[in-house]
Design a protein around this motif. Structure first.
Motif, PDB file in Angstrom:
ATOM      1  N   ASP A   1     -29.209  23.586  13.171  1.00  0.00           N
ATOM      2  CA  ASP A   1     -30.712  23.995  14.080  1.00  0.00           C
ATOM      3  C   ASP A   1     -31.807  22.618  14.040  1.00  0.00           C
ATOM      4  N   SER A   2     -32.780  22.890  14.619  1.00  0.00           N
ATOM      5  CA  SER A   2     -33.916  22.052  14.622  1.00  0.00           C
ATOM      6  C   SER A   2     -34.173  23.026  13.721  1.00  0.00           C
ATOM      7  N   GLY A   3     -34.272  23.607  12.672  1.00  0.00           N
ATOM      8  CA  GLY A   3     -35.203  24.029  11.988  1.00  0.00           C
ATOM      9  C   GLY A   3     -34.643  23.141  10.160  1.00  0.00           C
ATOM     10  N   TYR A   4     -33.532  22.926  10.959  1.00  0.00           N
ATOM     11  CA  TYR A   4     -33.532  22.585   9.868  1.00  0.00           C
ATOM     12  C   TYR A   4     -33.975  20.461   9.431  1.00  0.00           C
ATOM     13  N   GLU A   5     -34.614  20.065  10.409  1.00  0.00           N
ATOM     14  CA  GLU A   5     -35.217  18.836  11.203  1.00  0.00           C
ATOM     15  C   GLU A   5     -36.822  17.788  10.159  1.00  0.00           C
ATOM     16  N   SER A   6     -36.490  17.393   9.266  1.00  0.00           N
ATOM     17  CA  SER A   6     -37.552  16.945   8.689  1.00  0.00           C
ATOM     18  C   SER A   6     -36.757  14.860   8.236  1.00  0.00           C
ATOM     19  N   LEU A   7     -37.740  14.589   7.978  1.00  0.00           N
ATOM     20  CA  LEU A   7     -38.063  13.413   7.565  1.00  0.00           C
ATOM     21  C   LEU A   7     -37.024  12.859   6.290  1.00  0.00           C
ATOM     22  N   ALA A   8     -36.985  14.136   5.441  1.00  0.00           N
ATOM     23  CA  ALA A   8     -36.513  13.729   4.114  1.00  0.00           C
ATOM     24  C   ALA A   8     -35.419  13.784   3.699  1.00  0.00           C
ATOM     25  N   ASN A   9     -34.740  14.833   5.163  1.00  0.00           N
ATOM     26  CA  ASN A   9     -33.177  15.297   4.963  1.00  0.00           C
ATOM     27  C   ASN A   9     -32.709  14.132   6.130  1.00  0.00           C
ATOM     28  N   TYR A  10     -33.176  13.548   7.327  1.00  0.00           N
ATOM     29  CA  TYR A  10     -32.509  12.655   7.462  1.00  0.00           C
ATOM     30  C   TYR A  10     -32.574  11.357   6.190  1.00  0.00           C
ATOM     31  N   ARG A  11     -32.938  10.882   6.008  1.00  0.00           N
ATOM     32  CA  ARG A  11     -32.982  10.125   4.442  1.00  0.00           C
ATOM     33  C   ARG A  11     -32.190  10.545   3.334  1.00  0.00           C
ATOM     34  N   TRP A  12     -31.474  11.841   2.663  1.00  0.00           N
ATOM     35  CA  TRP A  12     -31.182  11.727   2.373  1.00  0.00           C
ATOM     36  C   TRP A  12     -30.070  12.115   2.865  1.00  0.00           C
ATOM     37  N   LEU A  13     -29.481  12.804   3.846  1.00  0.00           N
ATOM     38  CA  LEU A  13     -28.218  12.378   4.412  1.00  0.00           C
ATOM     39  C   LEU A  13     -27.754  10.677   4.988  1.00  0.00           C
ATOM     40  N   PHE A  14     -28.833   9.934   5.199  1.00  0.00           N
ATOM     41  CA  PHE A  14     -28.211   8.813   6.171  1.00  0.00           C
ATOM     42  C   PHE A  14     -27.475   7.968   4.170  1.00  0.00           C
ATOM     43  N   GLU A  15     -28.887   8.437   3.184  1.00  0.00           N
ATOM     44  CA  GLU A  15     -27.901   7.635   2.020  1.00  0.00           C
ATOM     45  C   GLU A  15     -26.951   7.632   1.342  1.00  0.00           C
ATOM     46  N   ASN A  16     -26.335   9.197   1.943  1.00  0.00           N
ATOM     47  CA  ASN A  16     -25.052   9.543   0.953  1.00  0.00           C
ATOM     48  C   ASN A  16     -24.338   9.500   2.121  1.00  0.00           C
ATOM     49  N   GLY A  17     -24.461   8.612   3.407  1.00  0.00           N
ATOM     50  CA  GLY A  17     -22.908   8.511   4.346  1.00  0.00           C
ATOM     51  C   GLY A  17     -22.551   9.238   4.789  1.00  0.00           C
ATOM     52  N   GLN A  18     -23.769  11.035   5.286  1.00  0.00           N
ATOM     53  CA  GLN A  18     -23.305  11.878   6.082  1.00  0.00           C
ATOM     54  C   GLN A  18     -23.990  11.801   7.405  1.00  0.00           C
ATOM     55  N   THR A  19     -24.146  11.851   8.478  1.00  0.00           N
ATOM     56  CA  THR A  19     -23.835  12.132   9.750  1.00  0.00           C
ATOM     57  C   THR A  19     -24.608  13.571  10.017  1.00  0.00           C
ATOM     58  N   ALA A  20     -25.531  13.177  10.513  1.00  0.00           N
ATOM     59  CA  ALA A  20     -26.767  14.585  10.890  1.00  0.00           C
ATOM     60  C   ALA A  20     -26.319  14.840  12.132  1.00  0.00           C
ATOM     61  N   PHE A  21     -26.353  15.957  12.419  1.00  0.00           N
ATOM     62  CA  PHE A  21     -26.140  16.404  13.928  1.00  0.00           C
ATOM     63  C   PHE A  21     -27.113  17.666  13.725  1.00  0.00           C
ATOM     64  N   ILE A  22     -28.058  17.015  13.598  1.00  0.00           N
ATOM     65  CA  ILE A  22     -29.023  18.099  13.247  1.00  0.00           C
ATOM     66  C   ILE A  22     -30.266  18.050  15.049  1.00  0.00           C
ATOM     67  N   LYS A  23     -30.430  19.216  15.736  1.00  0.00           N
ATOM     68  CA  LYS A  23     -30.943  19.086  16.545  1.00  0.00           C
ATOM     69  C   LYS A  23     -32.509  19.027  16.868  1.00  0.00           C
ATOM     70  N   PRO A  24     -33.003  17.993  17.305  1.00  0.00           N
ATOM     71  CA  PRO A  24     -34.180  17.288  17.294  1.00  0.00           C
ATOM     72  C   PRO A  24     -35.311  18.966  17.900  1.00  0.00           C
ATOM     73  N   ALA A  25     -36.799  18.585  17.184  1.00  0.00           N
ATOM     74  CA  ALA A  25     -37.167  20.002  17.260  1.00  0.00           C
ATOM     75  C   ALA A  25     -37.462  19.684  18.530  1.00  0.00           C
ATOM     76  N   ASN A  26     -38.160  18.848  19.465  1.00  0.00           N
ATOM     77  CA  ASN A  26     -38.235  18.341  21.007  1.00  0.00           C
ATOM     78  C   ASN A  26     -37.494  18.961  22.278  1.00  0.00           C
ATOM     79  N   TYR A  27     -35.943  18.798  21.006  1.00  0.00           N
ATOM     80  CA  TYR A  27     -35.337  18.764  22.248  1.00  0.00           C
ATOM     81  C   TYR A  27     -34.853  18.952  23.486  1.00  0.00           C
ATOM     82  N   GLU A  28     -35.332  20.348  23.619  1.00  0.00           N
ATOM     83  CA  GLU A  28     -35.769  21.160  24.909  1.00  0.00           C
ATOM     84  C   GLU A  28     -36.598  21.362  25.181  1.00  0.00           C
ATOM     85  N   SER A  29     -37.612  21.145  24.825  1.00  0.00           N
ATOM     86  CA  SER A  29     -39.006  20.506  25.815  1.00  0.00           C
ATOM     87  C   SER A  29     -38.934  19.005  26.096  1.00  0.00           C
TER      88      SER A  29
END
Length: 476
Positions: free
Chosen positions: A328-356
């Protein structure tokens, strides 16, 4: 002789000497193969208990085997029974638990409590858990295509008012160091060795002058004794604040004196409804195909700060990583996005501004990056009036966790006469023809595309449901 008479004679025996009837009573406990506890016992028998027996060194002949006691605990948890006294009652009265004991002595509630609370056995329990997870994957019940991550906060048994705040400790520490430096080494660097040498010098001078030090109130202390006592007090406080700062660490801002691993954080159940901070732990769960495949306990009060260590821990235990990470959106951060991208994993993390972002008021804000078009060949944004915002400059900043953020500034050369100028700069204090966009924007846009454009499938993880997509689009 009819069938009914034959069946009765199976359980009746006439003794020759006394001519008394003896009834043969079947004492064997038979459990249905369709019983859930029976199936769980069969599956648990396939695990390797070598580490458990090695860690459980206090085995005696009169004690129950740790393998049997572990099965009893698991089956009791399956029935929703967690109290050690109620588990003991089940072992005495429930036929299924009598069968699980394998004719061994019924364990006392103290034995059960010591067994599951023994710190030396925690590693063995963890090994058995991941053995079972691996067995589920070998049988095809789970896979490493996607993982659903969510967490909850559990309150510690520590006192709610034994808090230590890192900010206050750091503030007092700087004051103590300034006072020590003024007394010991006004010109050089302050070290503990210099303070100890100064204390030794003062003690030597006191002994040389033959000063008798009297303790308690009402006694006059010479100037040199007063100086020695104040310096010793400051030194002890310096060491105490350094110890508190080391316990707190870098990734949290508080801890409890009676449970140093617990961090003060907001709980979901706030009975006082005043946002009171309580000592607790952040427990993370990983779910795949309806099975919990990983559990982690962290002192970090934020969810986004636990994602990287939790996924690293799962990869170490499973031997491989999940391709898709859903959170969910509680896990969204730039560090998490970068780490998942560098490790070849796809992020299905809900953006914090998705509902708004789905609201009409948000879509009407023409100055938002999400509401502008992006033209990749020229690396520019196109506003609602059709004018280009070209890349003007770059600069970097650092977040609290040390993550380096690259910020791009896009500027429109001329906004004069634009009918949307006021709406575009409504949120800014001064109307400038420039917009700042974080480097996390591209990751957020890709995550939004994955969530909104593909057919959804929902899977429960704890109390929350997060969307998951079957296919993964390319970031381009």
């Amino acid at each position: 002789m009819n069938r009914k008479t034959q069946k009765q004679e199976q359980y009746i025996e006439i003794l020759e000497k006394s001519q008394q009837l003896k009834f043969r009573m079947p004492t064997e406990i038979r459990i249905s193969k369709h019983n859930a506890l029976y199936q769980a016992s069969i599956q648990l028998e396939e695990l390797d208990y070598t580490k458990l027996y090695r860690a459980y060194s206090g085995i005696r002949k009169s004690q129950i085997e740790p393998r049997v006691l572990f099965k009893v605990l698991v089956c009791a948890y399956m029935k929703g029974v967690y109290s050690s006294r109620k588990i003991e009652e089940l072992c005495r009265e429930n036929l299924v638990f009598r069968w699980l004991l394998e004719d061994q002595k019924t364990p006392d509630h103290c034995t059960i409590a010591r067994f599951r609370g023994n710190r030396n056995l925690q590693e063995a329990f963890e090994d058995l858990f991941f053995q079972y997870v691996k067995k589920l994957e070998n049988k095809g019940y789970t896979e490493h295509s996607e993982v659903f991550v969510d967490g909850t906060k559990i309150e510690s048994k520590a006192n709610r008012y034994t808090f230590v705040w890192l900010k206050q400790v750091s503030k007092q520490l700087e004051k103590i160091k300034a006072r020590l430096k003024e007394r010991v080494c006004p010109q050089g660097n302050l070290t503990s060795t210099k303070v100890e040498k100064r204390l030794e010098q003062l003690n030597t001078e006191i002994e040389a002058q033959g000063i008798e030090v009297k303790k308690g109130r009402g006694h006059h202390k010479p100037e040199i004794v007063r100086e020695r006592d104040e310096l010793a007090l400051l030194y002890r406080r310096w060491m105490e604040y350094n110890r508190k700062k080391a316990i707190c660490g870098e990734n949290r801002n508080s801890y409890s004196k009676t449970d140093t691993d617990a961090t003060f954080m907001h709980m979901k159940d706030d009975h006082m409804r005043n946002g009171q901070l309580k000592p607790g732990y952040n427990v993370q769960f990983a779910v795949n195909s309806g099975f919990i495949t990983g559990i982690g306990v962290f002192s970090n009060r934020t969810d986004f700060g636990t994602l990287i260590p939790f996924l690293t821990y799962l990869c170490h235990k499973h031997g491989k990583s999940y391709r898709n990470v859903v959170a969910d959106s509680g896990y969204e951060s730039l560090a998490n996005y970068r780490w998942l991208f560098e490790n070849g994993q796809t992020a299905f993390i809900k953006p914090a501004n998705y509902e708004s972002g789905k609201k009409r008021s948000s879509k009407s804000q023409v100055g938002r990056m999400e509401n502008m078009g992006y033209y990749e060949p020229d690396d520019c944004f196109i506003c609602k009036n059709g004018r280009h915002l070209d890349l003007s400059s770059h600069y970097t900043s650092h977040a609290k966790d040390g993550t380096e953020r690259k910020i791009s500034v896009y500027r429109c050369e001329d906004c004069s006469g634009c009918p949307y100028r006021t709406a575009c700069f409504a949120r800014l204090k001064t109307a400038k023809s420039a917009k700042k966009f974080l480097s996390a924007g591209n990751f957020r846009i890709c995550a939004r595309i994955r969530i909104t454009t593909l057919p959804p499938r929902k899977e429960s993880c704890c109390a929350a449901t997060v969307p998951f997509r079957q296919r993964v689009p390319s970031d381009s």
